[in-house]
Scaffold this active site. Structure first.
Site, PDB file in Angstrom:
ATOM      1  N   GLU A   1      47.067  55.194  55.773  1.00 37.17           N
ATOM      2  CA  GLU A   1      47.562  54.731  54.462  1.00 37.17           C
ATOM      3  C   GLU A   1      48.820  54.660  54.554  1.00 37.17           C
ATOM      4  O   GLU A   1      49.865  55.180  54.899  1.00 37.17           O
ATOM      5  CB  GLU A   1      47.288  56.210  53.594  1.00 37.17           C
ATOM      6  CG  GLU A   1      47.512  55.847  52.317  1.00 37.17           C
ATOM      7  CD  GLU A   1      48.842  56.653  51.677  1.00 37.17           C
ATOM      8  OE1 GLU A   1      49.202  56.269  50.512  1.00 37.17           O
ATOM      9  OE2 GLU A   1      49.587  57.434  52.451  1.00 37.17           O
TER      10      GLU A   1
ATOM     11  N   ASP B   1      47.376  60.399  55.757  1.00 38.61           N
ATOM     12  CA  ASP B   1      48.326  60.198  54.770  1.00 38.61           C
ATOM     13  C   ASP B   1      49.676  59.870  55.007  1.00 38.61           C
ATOM     14  O   ASP B   1      50.252  60.886  55.777  1.00 38.61           O
ATOM     15  CB  ASP B   1      47.962  61.511  53.961  1.00 38.61           C
ATOM     16  CG  ASP B   1      48.948  61.229  52.687  1.00 38.61           C
ATOM     17  OD1 ASP B   1      48.547  60.681  51.688  1.00 38.61           O
ATOM     18  OD2 ASP B   1      49.693  62.127  52.607  1.00 38.61           O
TER      19      ASP B   1
END
Length: 489
Positions: free
Chosen positions: A239, A198
């Site tokens: 991501e 992330d």
């Protein structure tokens, strides 16, 4: 186990029934066999904010969600993907609290980023700060450190509070590397084989840049963490919300990426009745991508489609979603907005509501997603064709809550009986089981207001035809007996 060419589910740990044990039951009884590609469970760890994305640690499952045993029961039936927030951790985490208490005497002191670590010749200039890719008004927060309570400035990319609950981490520090290694080892030990990295775009901070996906430095980080993951047979998914050329560069290095262009391209085609952007994108995109329409944040626009979208069309699409109850996240940095001031980062709206809650258009959108090459991910609200949750936005003051409704078991059972959800489930089963999706893909010639997508694998073949702007879609395929079957969605 790596990524497979099957459908994945994305869900919070408590959004389908109230917890991980309930999620296990829902997957078994309401959606049996529907997600052989895996279940991406958004952060189930103890957290101090951002609905799990400000993690305290990765060793525990937050008690309100359940236990590692609950998660492992889900993993017995399908692979589990979890997030590792490689850019930051919670202000309330043990490493940050130890540093705030002990200052430079803390063994974690080198994990955090003071401005002088980046700008070694003095404080950043106004030009330096104006160049930064911002996610909040200031990239810094001030904290009191040590017994004397002296103020220290730390880099904090994310966070609604001031000082932020999410403190950035220095990936070059030995303490950081030990920490991430321990996190991956813990996930591996518990059977987690898929990890999403992330906020990876913000990891590298470097003077003279916007401190976002800084090349080539970011690839040094990725090679390091991929080396760790490969040694544990963990597949990683970076991501990255970024300009198209940065996504392409990441893919060219051999990493899986998200197709964050597809959701808007499909939405524009169905709302504007003109699929030229969608057709161009499908003709040039990489197949080594994850596809999605919706997620826990919003429908991407800037910077993911910079240089691709028509400004007038983008404004019209955003306006249509706003008229249907949606809201927007904005580009914070003036230098990253369009020259005319257009600044929509993401459209916050359920996909079903964005399409006017039209079953026909919604199923057409899902069919396009499922026919696009790549690994399809379906967000839990989208799975249930959910509408905007305006009450949650009003109650929390958080615009993203519009697409984060928590479903009770009764609500799930009621929604599963809706024709649009039943038809979507049939589509997902078809995508998971029809052999042509393991073959070759092409776009067929069609009228300017139509789109035709075809998969072939030996004698197995299927074609999706979509008419715009009506959103009428049909699938034609050869069944096992060689008979042509036509199915109007």
């Amino acid at each position: 186990m790596g990524f497979t060419n099957k459908v994945q589910l994305i869900t919070y740990p408590d959004s389908l029934g109230g917890g991980l044990a309930a999620l296990h039951d829902v997957l078994r009884h309401d959606f049996p066999g529907l997600f052989p590609g895996g279940v991406h469970i958004l952060p189930p760890f103890p957290s101090s904010g951002d609905r799990g994305f400000a993690p305290l640690d990765y060793e525990r499952i937050s008690p309100e969600f359940g236990t590692w045993e609950d998660l492992q029961r889900i993993g017995a039936g399908t692979p589990i993907m979890l997030d590792v927030m490689v850019n930051h951790m919670s202000r309330q985490s043990a490493p940050v609290q130890d540093f705030l208490s002990r200052g430079s005497a803390s063994p974690y002191a080198d994990m955090f980023i003071t401005p002088d670590k980046v700008w070694r010749d003095g404080p950043p200039s106004e030009a330096d700060l104006a160049r930064l890719a911002l996610r909040r008004a200031s990239p810094f927060s001030r904290y009191r450190v040590g017994e004397d309570g002296r103020e220290v400035t730390l880099w904090t990319t994310f966070g609604r509070q001031d000082p932020s609950e999410q403190v950035d981490l220095d990936w070059r520090s030995p303490a950081y590397r030990r920490f991430i290694g321990d996190v991956l080892q813990g996930l591996h030990r518990r059977g987690v084989s898929l990890v999403r990295l992330d906020a990876i775009g913000y990891v590298v901070k470097k003077p003279g840049t916007d401190c976002f996906f800084v090349q080539p430095d970011i690839y040094e980080f990725l090679r390091w963490i991929r080396g760790l993951a490969d040694g544990m047979r963990i597949e990683i998914l970076p991501e990255l919300h970024a300009r198209p050329e940065l996504q392409e560069a990441l893919g060219a290095e051999g990493y899986w990426t998200y197709d964050f262009i597809l959701p808007y391209a499909i939405l524009e085609a169905l709302l504007r009745g003109e699929p030229s952007l969608l057709r161009r994108h499908l003709g040039r995109r990489s197949p080594r991508q994850f596809t999605m329409l919706d997620c826990h944040d919003g429908i991407p626009l800037k910077p993911d489609l910079d240089g691709l979208y028509d400004p007038a069309s983008a404004r019209a699409v955003a306006q249509a979603c706003g008229d249907r109850g949606g809201n927007f996240s904005r580009i914070m940095s003036p230098s990253h907005r369009d020259p005319d001031g257009f600044d929509v980062h993401q459209i916050r709206c359920t996909y079903y509501s964005a399409l006017g809650e039209s079953d026909e258009r919604y199923l057409a959108a899902r069919a396009i997603q499922l026919f696009a090459p790549g690994v399809p991910q379906v967000y839990y609200v989208g799975l249930l064709a959910g509408g905007n949750d305006a009450e949650a936005v009003q109650r929390t003051g958080e615009g993203r809550e519009i697409n984060r409704h928590n479903y009770t078991r009764r609500e799930i059972q009621e929604n599963v009986r809706r024709p649009v959800v039943r038809k979507l489930m049939d589509l997902l089963r078809f995508r998971n089981t029809y052999p042509a999706f393991d073959g070759s893909f092409r776009i067929l010639p069609a009228h300017a207001s139509e789109l035709k997508m075809r998969w072939e694998n030996g004698r197995d073949a299927c074609t999706l035809a979509v008419e715009f702007p009506a959103g009428r879609a049909s699938i034609e395929y050869l069944d096992r007996s060689g008979r042509t079957v036509s199915d109007l969605l």
